[in-house]
Write a protein that holds these residues in place. Structure first.
Motif, mmCIF file in Angstrom:
data_model
loop_
_atom_site.group_PDB
_atom_site.id
_atom_site.type_symbol
_atom_site.label_atom_id
_atom_site.label_comp_id
_atom_site.label_asym_id
_atom_site.label_seq_id
_atom_site.Cartn_x
_atom_site.Cartn_y
_atom_site.Cartn_z
ATOM 1 N N VAL A 129 25.588 35.351 79.437
ATOM 2 C CA VAL A 129 26.251 34.467 80.398
ATOM 3 C C VAL A 129 27.489 33.873 79.707
ATOM 4 O O VAL A 129 27.379 33.261 78.646
ATOM 5 C CB VAL A 129 25.314 33.326 80.853
ATOM 6 N N THR A 130 28.647 34.098 80.316
ATOM 7 C CA THR A 130 29.897 33.552 79.780
ATOM 8 C C THR A 130 30.387 32.447 80.716
ATOM 9 O O THR A 130 30.527 32.669 81.922
ATOM 10 C CB THR A 130 30.975 34.658 79.685
ATOM 11 N N GLY A 131 30.601 31.270 80.181
ATOM 12 C CA GLY A 131 31.092 30.148 80.985
ATOM 13 C C GLY A 131 32.607 30.098 80.922
ATOM 14 O O GLY A 131 33.202 30.319 79.861
ATOM 15 N N MET A 187 21.017 28.270 86.696
ATOM 16 C CA MET A 187 21.448 28.884 85.442
ATOM 17 C C MET A 187 20.383 29.835 84.920
ATOM 18 O O MET A 187 20.699 30.858 84.310
ATOM 19 C CB MET A 187 21.783 27.792 84.404
ATOM 20 N N ARG A 208 20.924 33.678 84.138
ATOM 21 C CA ARG A 208 20.531 34.222 82.828
ATOM 22 C C ARG A 208 19.614 35.429 83.000
ATOM 23 O O ARG A 208 19.762 36.447 82.320
ATOM 24 C CB ARG A 208 19.838 33.135 81.996
ATOM 25 N N ALA A 228 27.084 23.811 80.422
ATOM 26 C CA ALA A 228 27.668 24.994 79.781
ATOM 27 C C ALA A 228 27.117 25.156 78.363
ATOM 28 O O ALA A 228 26.762 26.258 77.941
ATOM 29 C CB ALA A 228 29.189 24.877 79.756
ATOM 30 N N CYS A 241 23.469 26.434 78.620
ATOM 31 C CA CYS A 241 23.099 27.667 79.333
ATOM 32 C C CYS A 241 24.007 28.864 79.083
ATOM 33 O O CYS A 241 23.688 29.960 79.536
ATOM 34 C CB CYS A 241 23.065 27.401 80.834
ATOM 35 N N CYS A 242 25.150 28.682 78.416
ATOM 36 C CA CYS A 242 26.069 29.822 78.252
ATOM 37 C C CYS A 242 26.030 30.347 76.818
ATOM 38 O O CYS A 242 25.990 29.571 75.866
ATOM 39 C CB CYS A 242 27.499 29.406 78.585
ATOM 40 N N ASP A 243 26.080 31.662 76.680
ATOM 41 C CA ASP A 243 26.113 32.278 75.349
ATOM 42 C C ASP A 243 27.516 32.191 74.764
ATOM 43 O O ASP A 243 27.691 32.003 73.566
ATOM 44 C CB ASP A 243 25.724 33.761 75.456
ATOM 45 N N HIS A 244 28.514 32.381 75.652
ATOM 46 C CA HIS A 244 29.912 32.374 75.229
ATOM 47 C C HIS A 244 30.695 31.504 76.198
ATOM 48 O O HIS A 244 30.286 31.340 77.348
ATOM 49 C CB HIS A 244 30.500 33.787 75.258
ATOM 50 N N LEU A 245 31.813 30.999 75.727
ATOM 51 C CA LEU A 245 32.679 30.221 76.609
ATOM 52 C C LEU A 245 34.114 30.716 76.503
ATOM 53 O O LEU A 245 34.544 31.201 75.440
ATOM 54 C CB LEU A 245 32.648 28.737 76.235
ATOM 55 N N THR A 274 29.472 29.754 72.257
ATOM 56 C CA THR A 274 29.538 28.417 72.856
ATOM 57 C C THR A 274 29.794 27.289 71.843
ATOM 58 O O THR A 274 30.707 26.483 72.037
ATOM 59 C CB THR A 274 28.254 28.176 73.683
#
Ligand SMILES: Nc1ncnc2c1ncn2[C@@H]1O[C@H](COP(=O)(O)OP(=O)(O)OP(=O)(O)O)[C@@H](O)[C@H]1O
Length: 270
Positions: free
Chosen positions: A29-31, A180, A184, A204, A207-211, A225
């Protein structure tokens, strides 16, 4: 994997996005974060092939698994599921029928649902917790219920790339976390690339792996993140100080304002 390279989008003589580049991996998941007006919706719309009115993609490339995103609308819709901001609905279709519309990119000219379409619809209705609303007209739902129906409609398309623009905006805290979790699960269990716009930086962080942090003036900071949630980077982008901390094992990103007296305002600071 979605690869965005040097993307520029213009309206009239003005750049809405300028030289933005990042990747969003499948299975993660990318935010997409950044201040109001910085171009998050514009970016999602450009990837979905629906740039905002009067805006044009002036440069850059959009690839999925190394291949340019298709230009034909139907082909693009099979590859890219897009949940836009807001949830305006104009027709009193039932919840079930609304979710079924998410299967359109896969159906033949008569639009008849096959057994696999029903299976997909039932799966996403259960995942988003709306199976109890099946026969209700969407026009008679609360904002949060409608948001979950619209999410289910996008998920029903089973596209390998999912784009969601502020899907958590009208949800209560429990439903935000459940949302989320659903995104995911789509990413991890179905190996999809999920790119989601969020304003709640704690959500974010959690719950996000990357931003991808879009910066005013162009460009972005992208990465894992914790690396992007750097107080100096956040301050540069949002123009206010942030504290990045943790409580009960959960990351917290706390925006602050300088004391009101420093801003010429007398009382009641947040
Ligand atoms: N219909 C429109 N007409 C003219 N300008 C627009 C229109 N929609 C958006 N813009 C401008 O395009 C720029 C990017 O807007 P965009 O909606 O992509 O930002 P955003 O980061 O998603 O903002 P927000 O966080 O407020 O939703 C902004 O400067 C905005 O004012």
């Amino acid at each position: 994997m979605l690869t965005v390279r040097a993307l520029s989008v213009h309206r009239g003589g003005r750049a809405l996005l300028d030289g933005v580049g990042f990747t969003a991996r499948c299975g993660a998941v990318t935010g997409l974060i950044g201040p109001n007006g910085v171009g998050k919706s514009t970016l999602l719309r450009a990837v979905a092939g629906l740039p905002p009115q009067d805006a044009t993609v002036r440069g850059g490339s959009l690839l999925f698994d190394g291949r340019p995103l298709p230009t034909m609308a139907r082909e693009r819709a099979r590859l890219v599921g897009f949940l836009p901001q807001g949830h305006a609905v104009h027709w009193p279709l039932t919840v079930r029928r609304t979710v079924e519309l998410g299967r359109l990119p896969h159906l033949g000219p008569l639009g008849r649902l096959r057994p696999e379409d029903h299976t997909a619809v039932e799966r996403v209705m259960a995942a988003t917790g709306i199976d109890g609303l099946s026969q209700r007209p969407v026009t008679g739902l609360s904002g949060g219920e409608r948001a979950r129906v619209m999410l289910a409609r996008v998920l029903a398309g089973e596209a390998p790339l999912l784009l969601a623009d502020e899907p958590a905006a009208s949800l209560d805290p429990g439903h935000q976390l459940r949302l989320m979790e659903v995104l995911r699960a789509e990413a991890v269990e179905r190996d999809r690339a999920v790119l989601v716009v969020l304003h709640d930086l704690s959500l974010a962080a959690r719950c996000c792996d990357h931003l991808v942090l879009l910066k005013p003036g162009g460009g972005c900071a992208a990465g894992p993140t914790p690396a992007v949630l750097d107080p100096a980077l956040l301050r540069e982008a949002y123009g206010i100080p942030f504290a990045v901390t943790e409580a009960a094992g959960v990351p917290l990103v706390i925006p602050t304002l300088p004391p009101k007296s420093d801003r010429g305002v007398s009382r009641h600071a947040c």
